[in-house]
Design an enzyme around this catalytic site. Structure first.
Site, PDB file in Angstrom:
ATOM      1  N   ASN A 161      53.468  70.284  77.893  1.00  0.00           N
ATOM      2  CA  ASN A 161      53.296  71.514  77.122  1.00  0.00           C
ATOM      3  C   ASN A 161      54.559  71.765  76.319  1.00  0.00           C
ATOM      4  O   ASN A 161      55.537  72.330  76.817  1.00  0.00           O
ATOM      5  CB  ASN A 161      53.006  72.691  78.057  1.00  0.00           C
ATOM      6  CG  ASN A 161      51.663  72.546  78.734  1.00  0.00           C
ATOM      7  OD1 ASN A 161      50.626  72.778  78.125  1.00  0.00           O
ATOM      8  ND2 ASN A 161      51.691  72.100  79.991  1.00  0.00           N
ATOM      9  N   GLU A 162      54.530  71.309  75.084  1.00  0.00           N
ATOM     10  CA  GLU A 162      55.711  71.380  74.230  1.00  0.00           C
ATOM     11  C   GLU A 162      55.894  72.808  73.716  1.00  0.00           C
ATOM     12  O   GLU A 162      54.976  73.638  73.817  1.00  0.00           O
ATOM     13  CB  GLU A 162      55.524  70.426  73.043  1.00  0.00           C
ATOM     14  CG  GLU A 162      55.436  68.950  73.430  1.00  0.00           C
ATOM     15  CD  GLU A 162      56.772  68.344  73.827  1.00  0.00           C
ATOM     16  OE1 GLU A 162      57.712  69.084  74.159  1.00  0.00           O
ATOM     17  OE2 GLU A 162      56.863  67.105  73.823  1.00  0.00           O
ATOM     18  N   PRO A 163      57.076  73.119  73.147  1.00  0.00           N
ATOM     19  CA  PRO A 163      57.282  74.436  72.558  1.00  0.00           C
ATOM     20  C   PRO A 163      56.131  74.786  71.618  1.00  0.00           C
ATOM     21  O   PRO A 163      55.642  73.935  70.871  1.00  0.00           O
ATOM     22  CB  PRO A 163      58.590  74.281  71.784  1.00  0.00           C
ATOM     23  CG  PRO A 163      59.327  73.232  72.551  1.00  0.00           C
ATOM     24  CD  PRO A 163      58.282  72.277  73.048  1.00  0.00           C
ATOM     25  N   SER A 165      53.348  76.004  72.971  1.00  0.00           N
ATOM     26  CA  SER A 165      52.197  76.126  73.880  1.00  0.00           C
ATOM     27  C   SER A 165      52.069  77.578  74.322  1.00  0.00           C
ATOM     28  O   SER A 165      53.073  78.266  74.512  1.00  0.00           O
ATOM     29  CB  SER A 165      52.405  75.265  75.132  1.00  0.00           C
ATOM     30  OG  SER A 165      52.613  73.926  74.780  1.00  0.00           O
TER      31      SER A 165
END
Ligand code: GLP
Length: 637
Positions: A161-163, A165
């Protein structure tokens, strides 16, 4: 666990347990997990675990395997769900998370195969949505996740879950961030080979677990942990969403914890004992914070910044400023091997003997050059006997393109004269027919190691090091291993001990204290430290200073610098020329948080930044500075 706030942890929005090292952290965590599994066994119920990949959980899995083998812990009632998988990779692919889990845990315990769930990286694109919904349904059918293990990426991601998300995101297909792909580049032999997409549980999925345990080791995680634990809850640091979970705890080692307020600026959280190191830290922090040179700090600066107690103990700002200024001033030397015939009472290195034997350890070619090329050049010019020992060949870091270029060069040579053309032909065939991510044959790996040797020799010559003093140890742990799966042992330590014994050095330079313990740098630090332990009784040891040079990942902050070696513009030029010779390492270095760009660009920026910091503290203004920390107690690490 009790929920009473503790003074030291008042800034932390997630309960955080700091351990001396990763071993003790995983021991405690694994024993909690084992108790839970056993408890469920007595109730005849399953225990549902959420599992993570990456280097961080490897030690946890090793401890669980040990509990299974030595203490009879059974996994028969365990159901597992993994956080994520690279999209496009088959389960048998050596870099797939499924394969990773098989190698690191599943095949070593009695976990029934039908109770294991890892997202499938090969689901067809138009079925992904449905597949992800099914994954969620399976978790619900199992009764939900009881204990979810998560690591943290340097972007602050959990799972993938990358920035960006959202808090309520569910299992889905995501695109990977550039920093994340760069961090994975070594596993995949080049950033270009890293998959661009992954399937990951969402933040919302993770937050539904009844317990969450976040684990992290090493200084490269320190600043993102601070943001996640103490910062605002925000989608730009996805791990910060853990702050409002009712039962989340962070298990980290000391170096990963160093940026938390209670360690970074402990005077802000309560009374502290003002030892020498902490005093220097507070004064340099204050100068930086007030943007004033040390000698211009006033009593008000101290009192208005929670440092009144320091003044009470030391009298006044005036005397304290002078003391710290002098300490900083005395770290600066253009004589890293000591200045012959000079008064050395205030110098970091003794004058005697005037010409020293110096032993420099580099985890891979390029590490020592990044940390201390200018200093090596000085040591050699000042006629010390310098040995540069490359601990590993670095072959795993050579992309195929570089090997191909080297073959064609040798091929030309072989065609025009003698040389073993057949073998080269075979290697050239291998590199062209290799499926992406196949393991390199022994010969190909050796060839790649030779490329790095050639680069290291060429760069050492720029520093005027005599080639018979450049040593390649090719430590067995590296030659027999691959990233995230290295195991070091007595044979590695013996080779280092033997080299130390034969050199009897007056100075040893190394790096890697505080690095991720499973990285090449972290492992080589621990094995050199083990070799130093072996040598403690030797007569040379008591006269030997041990210096730590810095990596791009963690430049020494001013209060930890015990020796600052200024570089003139010309010397900085020599350093850069030396670094350019490691051409196979283009695009191989992980970005650091503040420093994008290639390793040598980062090194230049860091050396210039250290010089600026000294300038701002009110010391002399230099072009660049290489900095070193003195390791006084080998046991401490
Ligand atoms: C990957 C994984 C994460 C993991 C992160 C950090 O991105 N998807 O689950 O936490 O890497 O990895 P490492 O533990 O190797 O630092």
């Amino acid at each position: 666990m009790p929920n009473l706030p503790i003074e030291a942890e008042q800034f932390e929005k997630i309960r955080t347990k700091v351990f001396a090292d990763s071993e003790s952290a995983v021991r405690e965590l694994a024993s909690g997990i084992a108790d839970f599994i056993r408890q469920r066994q007595t109730e005849n119920r399953p225990a549902v675990l959420g599992l993570a990949t990456g280097s961080t959980p490897v030690k946890l899995y090793q401890e669980l395997i040990r509990l299974h083998r030595e203490e009879g812990l059974s996994f028969k009632n365990v159901i597992t769900f993994n956080l994520d998988e690279y999209y496009g990779l088959a389960p048998t692919h050596p870099e797939s998370y499924r394969h990773f889990m098989e190698v690191q845990l599943f095949r070593h315990v009695d976990l029934p195969a039908n109770q294991v769930h890892v997202p499938d990286g090969l689901v067809e694109r138009d079925r992904v949505f449905e597949y992800c919904a099914r994954y969620e349904a399976q978790i619900a059918e199992a009764g939900g996740i009881d204990i979810q293990i998560v690591g943290i990426g340097r972007t602050g991601h959990i799972g993938f879950n990358e920035p960006g998300s959202t808090r309520d995101s569910r299992t889905r297909l995501v695109a990977l961030d550039r920093l994340t792909r760069r961090d994975a580049a070594r596993d995949f032999r080049g950033e270009a080979n890293v998959p661009a997409y992954a399937i990951t549980m969402g933040i919302g999925t993770i937050l539904q677990a009844r317990q969450i345990r976040l684990i992290a080791w090493g200084d490269s995680k320190a600043s993102i942990l601070r943001a996640a634990i103490e910062g605002a809850e925000t989608g730009s640091v996805p791990a910060s969403f853990l702050q409002h979970h009712p039962d989340c705890a962070v298990y980290i080692d000391q170096t990963a914890a160093n940026e938390l307020t209670r360690f970074r600026t402990p005077w802000k959280v309560g009374p502290v004992g003002w030892d020498r190191q902490l005093t220097r830290k507070a004064v340099t922090w204050l100068a930086e914070n007030r943007q004033k040179p040390v000698l211009r700090l006033q009593d008000e600066d101290y009192t208005e910044n929670a440092l009144a107690s320091l003044l009470v103990e030391t009298g006044s700002a005036y005397s304290l400023n002078i003391r710290i200024f002098n300490e900083l001033q005395h770290t600066i030397t253009g004589w890293p091997g000591g200045k012959p015939n000079a008064d050395d009472s205030n110098r970091p290195v003794p004058a005697e003997p005037p010409f020293k034997r110096v032993l420099i350890f580099s985890p891979e070619p390029l590490d020592a050059e990044i940390g201390m090329a200018g200093t090596i050049h000085r040591l050699v010019s000042q006629r010390h006997e310098v040995t540069l020992a490359y601990l590993t060949s670095g072959s795993l870091g050579v992309p195929d393109g570089e090997a191909r270029m080297a073959f064609s060069l040798l091929h030309e040579l072989a065609v025009s004269g003698s040389g073993s053309r057949i073998q080269l032909d075979q290697l050239a065939k291998e590199i062209d027919s290799k499926a992406p991510f196949d393991e390199d044959s022994r010969d190909l790996r050796q060839f790649k190691g030779l490329i790095r040797r050639a680069e290291a020799r060429a760069s050492s010559q720029i520093l005027r090091l005599s080639l018979d003093r450049v040593t390649f140890l090719d430590l067995p742990f590296y030659e027999q291993g691959r990233y995230r799966q290295f195991r070091w042992g007595a044979q590695d330590v013996d080779l280092v001990t033997t080299l130390m014994g034969s050199r009897k050095p007056h100075q040893i330079y190394l790096t890697g204290a505080g690095a991720d313990p499973s990285s090449v740098t972290g492992i080589t630090f621990h094995l050199v430290a083990a070799a130093l332990q072996v040598c403690r009784q030797e007569s040379w040891f008591s006269n030997c200073q041990i210096w730590l040079y810095s990596s791009n990942e963690r430049p020494w902050p001013p209060h930890e610098i015990d020796m600052a070696v200024p570089l003139s513009p010309a010397e900085l030029g020599i350093k850069l020329d030396c670094l350019y010779h490691h051409r196979s390492q283009r695009s191989q270095t992980p970005f650091t948080e503040t420093q994008p760009g290639e390793g040598w660009q980062q090194a230049e920026q860091i050396n210039r930044a250290t010089a600026k910091q000294y300038d701002h503290l009110g010391l002399a203004e230099y072009e660049a500075i290489e900095s070193f920390h003195r390791l006084k107690n080998v046991n401490a690490n």
